[in-house]
Structure formats: structure tokens, C-alpha cells
Design a protein around this motif. Structure first.
Motif, PDB file in Angstrom:
ATOM      1  N   ALA A 136     100.437  78.381  31.374  1.00 30.38           N
ATOM      2  CA  ALA A 136     100.996  77.839  30.133  1.00 30.38           C
ATOM      3  C   ALA A 136     102.522  77.862  30.163  1.00 30.38           C
ATOM      4  O   ALA A 136     103.178  76.899  29.738  1.00 30.38           O
ATOM      5  CB  ALA A 136     100.476  78.617  28.934  1.00 30.38           C
ATOM      6  N   SER A 137     103.090  78.939  30.692  1.00 31.16           N
ATOM      7  CA  SER A 137     104.550  79.068  30.733  1.00 31.16           C
ATOM      8  C   SER A 137     105.172  78.017  31.645  1.00 31.16           C
ATOM      9  O   SER A 137     106.173  77.377  31.290  1.00 31.16           O
ATOM     10  CB  SER A 137     104.935  80.477  31.209  1.00 31.16           C
ATOM     11  N   ILE A 138     104.568  77.836  32.812  1.00 27.64           N
ATOM     12  CA  ILE A 138     105.091  76.831  33.737  1.00 27.64           C
ATOM     13  C   ILE A 138     104.910  75.433  33.164  1.00 27.64           C
ATOM     14  O   ILE A 138     105.782  74.563  33.304  1.00 27.64           O
ATOM     15  CB  ILE A 138     104.399  76.963  35.108  1.00 27.64           C
ATOM     16  N   GLY A 139     103.782  75.203  32.491  1.00 32.29           N
ATOM     17  CA  GLY A 139     103.564  73.900  31.861  1.00 32.29           C
ATOM     18  C   GLY A 139     104.603  73.612  30.788  1.00 32.29           C
ATOM     19  O   GLY A 139     105.141  72.494  30.714  1.00 32.29           O
ATOM     20  N   VAL A 140     104.892  74.622  29.961  1.00 32.91           N
ATOM     21  CA  VAL A 140     105.895  74.449  28.902  1.00 32.91           C
ATOM     22  C   VAL A 140     107.275  74.243  29.504  1.00 32.91           C
ATOM     23  O   VAL A 140     108.038  73.360  29.082  1.00 32.91           O
ATOM     24  CB  VAL A 140     105.888  75.660  27.958  1.00 32.91           C
ATOM     25  N   LEU A 141     107.621  75.057  30.504  1.00 37.52           N
ATOM     26  CA  LEU A 141     108.930  74.930  31.141  1.00 37.52           C
ATOM     27  C   LEU A 141     109.085  73.580  31.826  1.00 37.52           C
ATOM     28  O   LEU A 141     110.114  72.908  31.697  1.00 37.52           O
ATOM     29  CB  LEU A 141     109.123  76.059  32.151  1.00 37.52           C
ATOM     30  N   GLY A 142     108.033  73.176  32.561  1.00 38.46           N
ATOM     31  CA  GLY A 142     108.088  71.886  33.239  1.00 38.46           C
ATOM     32  C   GLY A 142     108.200  70.734  32.266  1.00 38.46           C
ATOM     33  O   GLY A 142     108.937  69.764  32.501  1.00 38.46           O
ATOM     34  N   SER A 143     107.486  70.823  31.155  1.00 33.32           N
ATOM     35  CA  SER A 143     107.554  69.774  30.127  1.00 33.32           C
ATOM     36  C   SER A 143     108.930  69.726  29.489  1.00 33.32           C
ATOM     37  O   SER A 143     109.476  68.637  29.235  1.00 33.32           O
ATOM     38  CB  SER A 143     106.491  70.016  29.059  1.00 33.32           C
ATOM     39  N   PHE A 144     109.507  70.904  29.238  1.00 32.42           N
ATOM     40  CA  PHE A 144     110.830  70.964  28.607  1.00 32.42           C
ATOM     41  C   PHE A 144     111.891  70.352  29.518  1.00 32.42           C
ATOM     42  O   PHE A 144     112.758  69.592  29.064  1.00 32.42           O
ATOM     43  CB  PHE A 144     111.192  72.412  28.276  1.00 32.42           C
ATOM     44  N   VAL A 145     111.820  70.701  30.818  1.00 30.89           N
ATOM     45  CA  VAL A 145     112.794  70.146  31.765  1.00 30.89           C
ATOM     46  C   VAL A 145     112.670  68.623  31.826  1.00 30.89           C
ATOM     47  O   VAL A 145     113.672  67.899  31.754  1.00 30.89           O
ATOM     48  CB  VAL A 145     112.586  70.756  33.165  1.00 30.89           C
ATOM     49  N   ALA A 146     111.433  68.129  31.940  1.00 31.10           N
ATOM     50  CA  ALA A 146     111.222  66.678  32.011  1.00 31.10           C
ATOM     51  C   ALA A 146     111.675  65.986  30.731  1.00 31.10           C
ATOM     52  O   ALA A 146     112.303  64.920  30.776  1.00 31.10           O
ATOM     53  CB  ALA A 146     109.740  66.396  32.275  1.00 31.10           C
ATOM     54  N   TRP A 147     111.353  66.589  29.588  1.00 32.34           N
ATOM     55  CA  TRP A 147     111.749  65.992  28.306  1.00 32.34           C
ATOM     56  C   TRP A 147     113.262  65.991  28.148  1.00 32.34           C
ATOM     57  O   TRP A 147     113.849  65.009  27.683  1.00 32.34           O
ATOM     58  CB  TRP A 147     111.093  66.768  27.164  1.00 32.34           C
ATOM     59  N   SER A 148     113.920  67.091  28.532  1.00 33.62           N
ATOM     60  CA  SER A 148     115.378  67.190  28.387  1.00 33.62           C
ATOM     61  C   SER A 148     116.085  66.151  29.246  1.00 33.62           C
ATOM     62  O   SER A 148     117.046  65.513  28.813  1.00 33.62           O
ATOM     63  CB  SER A 148     115.847  68.595  28.782  1.00 33.62           C
ATOM     64  N   ILE A 149     115.600  65.978  30.470  1.00 34.65           N
ATOM     65  CA  ILE A 149     116.222  65.011  31.370  1.00 34.65           C
ATOM     66  C   ILE A 149     116.076  63.595  30.830  1.00 34.65           C
ATOM     67  O   ILE A 149     116.985  62.767  30.937  1.00 34.65           O
ATOM     68  CB  ILE A 149     115.597  65.122  32.777  1.00 34.65           C
ATOM     69  N   SER A 150     114.941  63.319  30.220  1.00 37.42           N
ATOM     70  CA  SER A 150     114.665  61.956  29.751  1.00 37.42           C
ATOM     71  C   SER A 150     115.357  61.623  28.441  1.00 37.42           C
ATOM     72  O   SER A 150     115.378  60.455  28.046  1.00 37.42           O
ATOM     73  CB  SER A 150     113.155  61.760  29.581  1.00 37.42           C
ATOM     74  N   GLN A 151     115.926  62.600  27.750  1.00 44.60           N
ATOM     75  CA  GLN A 151     116.557  62.322  26.471  1.00 44.60           C
ATOM     76  C   GLN A 151     117.849  61.541  26.611  1.00 44.60           C
ATOM     77  O   GLN A 151     118.200  60.749  25.765  1.00 44.60           O
ATOM     78  CB  GLN A 151     116.830  63.644  25.715  1.00 44.60           C
ATOM     79  N   THR A 152     118.563  61.786  27.703  1.00 46.58           N
ATOM     80  CA  THR A 152     119.798  61.048  27.943  1.00 46.58           C
ATOM     81  C   THR A 152     119.510  59.967  28.959  1.00 46.58           C
ATOM     82  O   THR A 152     119.810  60.081  30.144  1.00 46.58           O
ATOM     83  CB  THR A 152     120.907  61.987  28.444  1.00 46.58           C
ATOM     84  N   ASN A 153     118.883  58.945  28.503  1.00 49.40           N
ATOM     85  CA  ASN A 153     118.524  57.844  29.392  1.00 49.40           C
ATOM     86  C   ASN A 153     119.598  56.772  29.304  1.00 49.40           C
ATOM     87  O   ASN A 153     119.921  56.286  28.220  1.00 49.40           O
ATOM     88  CB  ASN A 153     117.168  57.255  28.991  1.00 49.40           C
ATOM     89  N   LYS A 154     120.140  56.413  30.447  1.00 45.54           N
ATOM     90  CA  LYS A 154     121.229  55.427  30.437  1.00 45.54           C
ATOM     91  C   LYS A 154     120.739  54.022  30.114  1.00 45.54           C
ATOM     92  O   LYS A 154     121.539  53.113  29.925  1.00 45.54           O
ATOM     93  CB  LYS A 154     121.931  55.416  31.798  1.00 45.54           C
ATOM     94  N   GLY A 155     119.400  53.875  30.038  1.00 43.75           N
ATOM     95  CA  GLY A 155     118.841  52.583  29.682  1.00 43.75           C
ATOM     96  C   GLY A 155     118.611  51.716  30.888  1.00 43.75           C
ATOM     97  O   GLY A 155     119.064  51.996  32.000  1.00 43.75           O
ATOM     98  N   PRO A 156     117.889  50.625  30.709  1.00 41.63           N
ATOM     99  CA  PRO A 156     117.606  49.727  31.832  1.00 41.63           C
ATOM    100  C   PRO A 156     118.874  49.110  32.388  1.00 41.63           C
ATOM    101  O   PRO A 156     119.913  49.051  31.742  1.00 41.63           O
ATOM    102  CB  PRO A 156     116.683  48.674  31.206  1.00 41.63           C
ATOM    103  N   ALA A 157     118.774  48.662  33.612  1.00 40.16           N
ATOM    104  CA  ALA A 157     119.922  48.037  34.259  1.00 40.16           C
ATOM    105  C   ALA A 157     120.335  46.785  33.508  1.00 40.16           C
ATOM    106  O   ALA A 157     119.507  46.074  32.937  1.00 40.16           O
ATOM    107  CB  ALA A 157     119.581  47.694  35.710  1.00 40.16           C
ATOM    108  N   GLU A 158     121.636  46.534  33.527  1.00 40.30           N
ATOM    109  CA  GLU A 158     122.149  45.355  32.838  1.00 40.30           C
ATOM    110  C   GLU A 158     121.567  44.093  33.468  1.00 40.30           C
ATOM    111  O   GLU A 158     121.453  43.970  34.678  1.00 40.30           O
ATOM    112  CB  GLU A 158     123.676  45.331  32.925  1.00 40.30           C
ATOM    113  N   GLY A 159     121.224  43.137  32.615  1.00 41.59           N
ATOM    114  CA  GLY A 159     120.682  41.886  33.099  1.00 41.59           C
ATOM    115  C   GLY A 159     119.188  41.912  33.324  1.00 41.59           C
ATOM    116  O   GLY A 159     118.616  40.892  33.727  1.00 41.59           O
ATOM    117  N   LEU A 160     118.555  43.052  33.075  1.00 39.67           N
ATOM    118  CA  LEU A 160     117.112  43.151  33.250  1.00 39.67           C
ATOM    119  C   LEU A 160     116.421  42.450  32.094  1.00 39.67           C
ATOM    120  O   LEU A 160     116.756  42.658  30.928  1.00 39.67           O
ATOM    121  CB  LEU A 160     116.699  44.620  33.302  1.00 39.67           C
ATOM    122  N   ALA A 161     115.470  41.591  32.398  1.00 45.75           N
ATOM    123  CA  ALA A 161     114.758  40.844  31.364  1.00 45.75           C
ATOM    124  C   ALA A 161     114.038  41.802  30.415  1.00 45.75           C
ATOM    125  O   ALA A 161     113.636  42.901  30.814  1.00 45.75           O
ATOM    126  CB  ALA A 161     113.761  39.885  32.008  1.00 45.75           C
TER     127      ALA A 161
END
Length: 292
Positions: free
Chosen positions: A158-183
């Protein structure tokens, strides 16, 4: 000894378990040295620093051959009638390895040859297949056996699952967005793929943790510890790549932590090899007892 028997003996000795394990370790060390020695950036146009295409191509070759070799070894287990664990498990994992190899080739082609941002490419089709096959294979291997974890072990999971989820969620919060010009349609696909990969990485991390604890000890446990370690390596490489593409401007593939992709492929192959050897040894001991 006849000529055919001699050739068969030489073939078996070349592809023996110690030789395959030694080859896997050597490939990992060579990959690490390659990343360490040649990953430095060189001056490019517009006052930017880039890595040479030859270097990025080399990293793709290291990864592709690692996963191709793992796929072949997993499919060897699937074809063997002597394998102890379910042959379906190795078929699924083997297909996942082959799919990852093909996906990496398309990814590298898009980045190196076409010189485009491979945010959405044909390689994603194979990467999705990889997670589906790999997740199904590891889950089948896990739940086909009785799981008797203690409360403390479930707490670790459970601890590793929570930690892994937190790391993945934190990284994804600052998403630079799709590449410019992408349909717009590709922007939506990129968004869905982003979360699919994140959820899949976390699920594989949880399955690998349970596998590591459940298969600790026993005659064929070492192979599954290798598989679990391979899943951990895959998580590390994926999380680094997600972090780099979100936080580092104009990120180009080939940073040092991406070597964990190579480690992951090698560990999957080593796990398959150890399972094959353990199965043959168990069959030989069983046959020996029957003859006495």
C-alpha cells in the motif's frame, strides 16, 4: 559423438543459462558506459545544445535489442512443455517485449529520422499493447498462485502504491501541453495516452511489489524477483521521461536515467532465462526420482 550431436552440444553450450546471464549483464554495463560517456550535449543552432543523432540512435539500439532478446527468451518459455509456470504468462510477457521493441523503433524513427516530436506516433500503438500484454501476463502469474502476505507486507504494498501514485500524479500536474501545431484530435489522443501510461506504470509497480513479496523464497522465485525488478526499472525510466518532457524545455531523449529502459529489458530476459533453467532442473530431479 556424431557431427550432428556435436553441433547440438555446441549450440546448447553457447546459449546456456550462464552465457545468457553474462550477456545480459555485459549489455547493461555497455549501455551504462555508453550513456555516461556520450550523453553530453554539443552546441547546436540558435545557441542551443543538442545530442548527436548518432548517440540517440545508439540508445535506441541498446533498448531495442534488450527488449527483442527478452521477447525471444520469453517466447522460448512459452514454447517449452517443461516450463513450471503457466505458458500463457510467458506468451503475454513475450508479446509485450516484442511490442515494446517495435514501439521503440517507431519512436526513434520519428525523433531521429523525421526530426519530429514523437508525442503521438505509431509507436504508441505498440506501447499500449506492451502495457496490456505485460500487465495481463504479470497479473496472471501473480494470481495463479496463492498469495499469503502478512499485514506488514500488505502495508508495504500500500505504501509503495501510494508513493508511486503520488510521484506520477505530481509529475503530471505540470504538463507543458501538446506540441505546438498538433491537431486537436491528436491533442486529445496525447492526453488520453498520458494518463494511460501513468495509470499503467502505477499498476505494474503495485503488481511488481506484490510479486516481489509473494515470490520471496522457493525454487523458482529468483526469476520472478528479476521480473519485479524489471517492472521497477520500467517505472523509473518512464517517470523520468515524463518529468523531463514536462519540466525541461526542448528535452531530447538520451539522458542517463533512460538507461533503466535497457535494464528493464535485460531483467525481463534474465527472469525468463532463470525460469527456464529452474524448470529444466526441476524436471530432471523429478525424472531421476521416478527412475530410482
Amino acid at each position: 559423438m556424431s557431427k550432428s550431436d556435436d553441433n547440438s552440444y555446441r549450440s546448447k553450450s553457447i546459449f546456456s543459462t550462464p552465457n545468457i546471464i553474462l550477456l545480459g549483464i555485459s549489455w547493461s554495463v555497455l549501455a551504462l558506459l555508453y550513456f555516461l560517456l556520450f550523453s553530453a550535449k554539443i552546441p547546436g543552432s540558435n545557441n542551443t545544445e543538442i545530442r548527436g543523432n548518432w548517440y540517440v540512435l545508439g540508445t535506441n539500439i541498446f533498448e531495442a535489442l534488450a527488449y527483442l532478446g527478452a521477447g525471444v527468451l520469453c517466447l522460448r518459455n512459452w514454447r517449452s512443455t517443461q516450463i513450471v509456470s503457466s505458458r500463457k504468462v510467458w506468451l503475454l510477457i513475450g508479446l509485450g517485449m516484442i511490442a515494446y521493441c517495435v514501439g521503440g523503433i517507431f519512436f526513434g524513427y520519428t525523433e531521429v529520422v523525421l526530426k519530429q516530436d514523437p508525442e503521438v506516433s505509431l509507436g504508441d500503438v505498440f506501447f499500449v499493447l506492451t502495457y496490456l500484454f505485460l500487465g495481463a501476463g504479470m497479473a496472471l502469474a501473480l494470481f495463479s498462485r496463492r498469495i499469503n502476505l502478512e499485514k506488514l507486507q500488505w502495508l508495504i504494498v500500500a505504501s509503495i502504491g501510494v508513493l508511486g501514485s503520488f510521484v506520477a500524479w505530481s509529475i503530471s500536474q505540470t504538463n507543458k501541453g501538446p506540441a505546438e501545431g498538433l491537431a486537436p484530435i491528436y491533442q486529445q489522443i496525447a492526453f488520453v495516452l498520458n494518463w494511460f501510461y501513468i495509470v499503467s506504470d502505477v499498476l505494474l509497480l503495485i503488481i511488481a511489489t506484490i510479486m516481489l513479496l509473494a515470490f520471496w523464497g522457493g525454487k523458482v522465485s529468483l526469476s520472478w524477483r528479476m521480473i519485479a525488478a524489471a517492472a521497477f526499472s520500467l517505472y523509473i525510466a518512464d517517470m523520468w521521461f515524463k518529468y523531463a518532457t514536462n519540466y525541461l524545455p526542448d528535452y531530447q531523449s538520451g539522458d542517463i536515467l533512460e538507461v533503466f529502459w535497457v535494464f528493464s529489458g535485460v531483467l525481463f530476459g534474465m527472469g525468463a532465462t532463470l525460469e527456464y533453467e529452474a524448470s529444466l532442473s526441476l524436471k530432471r530431479r523429478t525424472s531421476g526420482r521416478k527412475r530410482t
